[in-house]
Write a protein that holds these residues in place. Structure first.
Motif, PDB file in Angstrom:
ATOM      1  N   THR A  79       0.831  -1.208   0.000  1.00  0.00           N
ATOM      2  CA  THR A  79       0.000   0.000   0.000  1.00  0.00           C
ATOM      3  C   THR A  79       0.860   1.249   0.000  1.00  0.00           C
ATOM      4  N   MET A  80       2.111   1.124   0.420  1.00  0.00           N
ATOM      5  CA  MET A  80       3.046   2.250   0.414  1.00  0.00           C
ATOM      6  C   MET A  80       3.900   2.276  -0.854  1.00  0.00           C
ATOM      7  N   GLY A  81       3.593   1.411  -1.802  1.00  0.00           N
ATOM      8  CA  GLY A  81       4.329   1.400  -3.055  1.00  0.00           C
ATOM      9  C   GLY A  81       5.635   0.649  -3.001  1.00  0.00           C
ATOM     10  N   ILE A  82       5.835  -0.174  -1.977  1.00  0.00           N
ATOM     11  CA  ILE A  82       7.066  -0.961  -1.828  1.00  0.00           C
ATOM     12  C   ILE A  82       6.710  -2.415  -2.093  1.00  0.00           C
ATOM     13  N   ASN A  83       7.116  -2.937  -3.230  1.00  0.00           N
ATOM     14  CA  ASN A  83       6.617  -4.230  -3.700  1.00  0.00           C
ATOM     15  C   ASN A  83       7.630  -5.362  -3.639  1.00  0.00           C
ATOM     16  N   ASP A  84       8.880  -5.072  -3.256  1.00  0.00           N
ATOM     17  CA  ASP A  84       9.875  -6.145  -3.254  1.00  0.00           C
ATOM     18  C   ASP A  84       9.631  -7.115  -2.099  1.00  0.00           C
ATOM     19  N   GLU A  85       9.983  -8.373  -2.329  1.00  0.00           N
ATOM     20  CA  GLU A  85       9.968  -9.405  -1.296  1.00  0.00           C
ATOM     21  C   GLU A  85      11.244 -10.220  -1.462  1.00  0.00           C
ATOM     22  N   ASP A  86      12.030 -10.336  -0.411  1.00  0.00           N
ATOM     23  CA  ASP A  86      13.290 -11.077  -0.485  1.00  0.00           C
ATOM     24  C   ASP A  86      13.505 -11.807   0.826  1.00  0.00           C
ATOM     25  N   TYR A  87      12.939 -13.012   0.909  1.00  0.00           N
ATOM     26  CA  TYR A  87      13.037 -13.779   2.147  1.00  0.00           C
ATOM     27  C   TYR A  87      14.465 -14.214   2.434  1.00  0.00           C
ATOM     28  N   ALA A  88      15.264 -14.397   1.381  1.00  0.00           N
ATOM     29  CA  ALA A  88      16.665 -14.771   1.599  1.00  0.00           C
ATOM     30  C   ALA A  88      17.391 -13.648   2.325  1.00  0.00           C
ATOM     31  N   ALA A  89      17.141 -12.401   1.935  1.00  0.00           N
ATOM     32  CA  ALA A  89      17.766 -11.263   2.605  1.00  0.00           C
ATOM     33  C   ALA A  89      17.308 -11.168   4.054  1.00  0.00           C
ATOM     34  N   VAL A  90      16.028 -11.400   4.288  1.00  0.00           N
ATOM     35  CA  VAL A  90      15.500 -11.372   5.658  1.00  0.00           C
ATOM     36  C   VAL A  90      16.205 -12.427   6.512  1.00  0.00           C
TER      37      VAL A  90
END
Length: 281
Positions: A252-263
């Protein structure tokens, strides 16, 4: 969006303000979906306690083993919501276990959308928040945590670094995507070992973008304390918020990346850092 001006002593980062305004101006042209009363499976794991400092009493939420090393976990600008509780519960279960404590810096208020979160952060007494954090550290130490670290996210990341400068009882710091204003604290004067994490695509200029990360690193080099600054490629602000609700809110804030490896890498680094400085004799 209105500017993020703190009342009284102007302790908010002016660069964070300008970066946030640019981002939120774009968001104001969208339909933001507020996060309303999301059930949090972590809620039942926490004990609610009250902590005294000066002539004030505030609520805090505690999870984890008694007498284990303690970690004070600091909220984002939303307040004590589902995601900071998710983080604290995760922290309590790392390694051999920690006692995690979330002080309620907003005194029970939670931002349900960007505008409300901005309003709450506008009204934060930052010096008072530092006092809350110090009281939280001492509460844990008085109840069997021989060493206590501070970890925070976004607004809480800035406060965690400031805590390492201003609170002598802090034994270690981990900050996620946040740096304090020069009016609040000078990182070159930090006294506790500090690890910091930033997303390469973070757009909050001067607060948590690459420029801010490099400026923090330069300050920490002159401090003489052990430190690490980690940059995660291809991801933006608040990347640790990986629950379904947290991902929805980032979108909803315009941030669409998902990177579970980085997490996962970030949590591994977090665990190694806190274990090194909180679990050793």
């Amino acid at each position: 969006m209105a500017s993020l001006l703190l009342r009284g002593a102007a302790l908010a980062s002016s660069s964070f303000v300008s970066g946030k305004i640019r981002t939120l101006d774009r968001l104001s042209r969208r339909s933001l979906l507020p996060i309303r009363s999301m059930a949090n499976a972590a809620d039942n794991a926490f004990q609610k306690v009250q902590i005294q400092r000066d002539d004030t009493v505030f609520d805090a939420y505690v999870v984890g083993k008694e007498h284990a090393p303690g970690i004070v976990v600091l909220q984002e600008w939303w307040g004590v919501d589902f995601e900071v509780k998710n983080h604290a519960l995760k922290i309590s279960q790392l390694g051999t276990g920690y006692r995690a404590l979330i002080p309620d810096l907003y005194r029970g208020k939670v931002g349900l959308d960007v505008a409300e979160a901005q309003h709450l952060m506008d009204g934060l007494d930052w010096q008072g928040a530092i006092k809350d954090i110090r009281a939280s550290i001492n509460w844990l130490k008085a109840r069997g945590s021989a060493k206590v670290g501070v970890a925070g996210f976004c607004m809480g990341g800035a406060l965690s670094i400031a805590s390492g400068v201003l609170i002598p009882e802090v034994d270690a710091v981990v900050a996620f995507y946040g740096t304090p204003s020069s009016e609040l604290a000078d990182p070159s004067l930090i006294k506790a070992p500090v690890q910091a994490h930033f997303g390469e695509l973070d757009s909050f200029v001067g607060f948590s973008d690459i420029t801010a990360a490099k400026a923090l690193e330069a300050k920490l080099k002159s401090s003489g304390v052990p430190f690490e600054v980690h940059m995660y490629p291809g991801i933006a602000h608040a990347f640790m918020n990986s629950s379904p609700e947290g991902i929805q809110r980032r979108k909803t804030m315009g941030i669409n990346d998902e990177d579970y490896a980085a997490v996962n890498v970030a949590w591994s680094r977090f665990e190694s850092w806190m274990s090194k400085y909180l679990c050793s004799a």
